[in-house]
Enzyme design. Structure first.
Site, PDB file in Angstrom:
ATOM      1  N   ARG A 151      41.226  49.897  31.919  1.00 56.42           N
ATOM      2  CA  ARG A 151      40.690  50.741  30.852  1.00 56.42           C
ATOM      3  C   ARG A 151      39.564  51.657  31.316  1.00 56.42           C
ATOM      4  O   ARG A 151      39.124  52.515  30.555  1.00 56.42           O
ATOM      5  CB  ARG A 151      40.163  49.849  29.716  1.00 56.42           C
ATOM      6  N   HIS A 168      48.606  23.312  41.126  1.00 57.67           N
ATOM      7  CA  HIS A 168      48.265  23.047  42.527  1.00 57.67           C
ATOM      8  C   HIS A 168      48.616  21.624  42.955  1.00 57.67           C
ATOM      9  O   HIS A 168      49.317  21.409  43.951  1.00 57.67           O
ATOM     10  CB  HIS A 168      46.767  23.269  42.766  1.00 57.67           C
ATOM     11  N   LYS A 171      48.907  32.036  37.551  1.00 53.97           N
ATOM     12  CA  LYS A 171      48.763  30.871  36.678  1.00 53.97           C
ATOM     13  C   LYS A 171      47.632  31.122  35.681  1.00 53.97           C
ATOM     14  O   LYS A 171      46.784  31.995  35.926  1.00 53.97           O
ATOM     15  CB  LYS A 171      48.475  29.612  37.512  1.00 53.97           C
ATOM     16  N   GLU A 191      35.522  20.659  43.704  1.00 58.29           N
ATOM     17  CA  GLU A 191      34.694  21.857  43.800  1.00 58.29           C
ATOM     18  C   GLU A 191      33.238  21.471  43.590  1.00 58.29           C
ATOM     19  O   GLU A 191      32.944  20.609  42.756  1.00 58.29           O
ATOM     20  CB  GLU A 191      35.116  22.885  42.761  1.00 58.29           C
ATOM     21  N   GLU A 211      45.098  51.380  27.941  1.00 59.65           N
ATOM     22  CA  GLU A 211      45.217  50.042  27.363  1.00 59.65           C
ATOM     23  C   GLU A 211      46.615  49.497  27.635  1.00 59.65           C
ATOM     24  O   GLU A 211      47.580  50.255  27.813  1.00 59.65           O
ATOM     25  CB  GLU A 211      44.977  50.092  25.853  1.00 59.65           C
TER      26      GLU A 211
END
EC number: 1.1.1.49
Length: 511
Positions: free
Chosen positions: A65, A264, A172, A240, A107
């Site tokens: 945009r 995963h 995903k 993580e 858009e």
């Protein structure tokens, strides 16, 4: 005995020593202003060009945009490449790449914008010789997929014309549950044939994930013990050390299980547990993965063999961090899990009785992804208890990130006159064995899209089988109506997860 060499799908069939190079094409990226595009996709495109794997007839089109002209978008790509590219910046490579960079403003629901996009790629077909071959990368929320693929169909950009191709790349998550995954697949497949749909799971593009196949099927050493006669249990971990960052709008309501386990970790489970394919062609790999996922099931006792948690505030990595409920944009009454652990059982001859434990979480002790096979203890140990009190399980660990490699853990004698056994590690590290650095996952996956080579991309059957495993667990958690257990940042998750393994006589590895 002389045997015919199997073709390697990663090599040019005319010369298997040479990597394959993409043909003329246009890559269109929707969502070019997002982090994925600037940190992964644009740098990967440059790295492919720098490695000589993109042809002169290649073009890159951004759609967003923003009030940008072509040169503004080229500057964005330039800056992303300079900051995040894996390979050195070379002016001559950038000059050739930049000549094919275009930008279309609009858009996603704007017919005029898609008409401009159609004209732009038609002009590139003429000016750059891209041959009418177009790949559309949807780096946008899944809820917008139907809008974009519908626009591509209405404006004739999804047509499969003789001698040309049109492909769509989907990031995903592939749906929110089984029902939504099926609905999403119906929308996409109504516009693009299945052979032209590429579902990105970037973990499958990592070198060490592919090395799992080499480790299993190129070595006689491992495959004979890769079964329930010798393997005690399997742990697959993706940890993580960061929180959700600025992803509150995406993450809340999704959670760790949908974000990581459904795609995963279940893909890693399938590659770990599958039978040997007759070749590494996409159809053969897919068939073996689907067999494993069809045989996999959630635990019978969901209370005992699933766990979830939510990170609290405190200190991690030497700094004070917010808890999940204190993050900007997260509702105070959120029940979204930031840690999830589940047991999966595989009902087939090879793996019957071997539990697979999958876990993922944020704000844990360190960033690590690994697959660990724990082996059964020797049936007889001719040592005293004091000789072997520190001896645990033999283990084979595939380190996927960040220190890519393989570790073999076994018992060895301590130097000295007494017979004392202690666990030791034997390590193979990619960085220490190969002088060539590993390409980023998105390099491999984008190149495979442009080549039309789908071995590393899950098809909708795999996606739906994964949801069949996860849906009962998500429904059970939702029915509990309680908030997940809070765990401290910088640790290894909630106590509930430790109890989950302890009930089976195991404990989590500390990577």
């Amino acid at each position: 005995m002389i045997t015919e060499e199997r073709p390697n799908p990663l090599r040019d069939p005319q010369d298997r020593r040479l990597p394959r190079i993409a043909g003329p094409c246009v890559l269109v990226i929707f969502g070019v202003t997002g982090d994925l595009s600037t940190k992964k996709l644009m740098p990967a495109v440059y790295d492919l060009a720098n490695r000589g794997l993109l042809p002169p007839g290649f073009a890159l089109v951004g759609f967003a945009r923003r009030e940008w002209e072509h040169q503004d978008f080229a500057k964005i790509v330039h800056d992303a490449v300079k900051e995040h590219a894996r390979t050195p910046f070379r002016e001559e490579v950038w000059k050739q790449l930049s000549e094919g960079i275009r930008f279309v403003r609009g858009e996603l629901g704007d017919d005029e914008a898609f008409d401009r996009l159609r004209r732009t790629i038609a002009d590139l077909d003429e000016a750059r010789g891209t041959g009418g071959n177009h790949a559309f990368y949807l780096s946008i929320p899944p809820g917008l997929f139907p809008t974009v693929v519908g626009q591509l169909r209405e404006h004739g950009m999804a047509d499969q014309l003789p001698g040309r191709w049109s492909r769509v790349v989907i990031e995903k998550p592939f749906g929110h549950d089984l029902a939504s995954a099926r609905e999403l697949n119906q929308v996409v497949s109504s516009v693009f044939p299945s052979s032209s749909v590429f579902r990105i799971d970037h973990y499958l593009g990592k070198e060490t994930v592919q090395n799992l196949l080499a480790l299993r099927f190129a070595n006689q050493l491992f495959e004979p013990v890769w079964n329930n006669n010798y393997v005690d249990h399997v742990q697959i971990t993706m940890a993580e050390d960061v929180g959700i960052g600025g992803r509150a709008g995406y993450y809340d309501g999704i959670g760790a299980a949908r974000d990581v386990i459904q795609n995963h970790l279940l893909q890693l489970l399938a590659l770990t547990a599958m039978e040997e394919p007759t070749s590494f062609e996409a159809r053969q790999l897919r068939a073996e993965k689907q067999k494993v996922l069809a045989a996999a099931r959630p635990p019978r006792d969901l209370a005992k063999h699933t766990a979830r948690g939510i990170y609290g505030g405190g200190w991690a990595g030497g700094e004070k961090v917010k808890g999940y409920l204190e993050e900007d944009g997260i509702p105070a009454d959120s029940t979204t899990e930031t840690y999830a652990a589940i047991r999966v059982d595989i009902d087939n001859r090879r793996w019957a009785g071997v539990p697979f434990y999958l876990r993922t979480g944020k704000r844990l002790a360190r960033r690590v992804t690994e697959i660990a096979l724990g082996f059964k203890r020797a049936p007889h140990l001719p040592f005293t208890e004091t000789d072997t009190e520190e001896l645990g399980y033999n283990a084979l660990v595939l380190r996927i990130q960040p220190d890519e490699g393989v570790t073999l853990r076994f018992g060895a004698k301590v130097p000295g006159t007494q017979m004392e056994i202690r666990e030791v590690n034997m390590d193979f590290a990619y960085g220490g064995s190969f002088t060539e650095s590993s390409p980023e996952a998105y390099e491999r996956l984008i190149l495979d899209v442009l080549l039309g080579d789908p071995p590393l991309f899950p098809q909708h059957e795999e996606v739906e089988l994964s949801w069949q495993i996860l849906d009962p667990i998500l429904d059970y958690w939702a029915d509990l109506g309680t908030r997940p257990e809070t765990y401290r940042p910088g640790g290894w998750g909630p106590e509930e997860a430790n109890q989950m393994l302890a009930r089976d006589g195991f404990s989590w590895r500390r990577p």
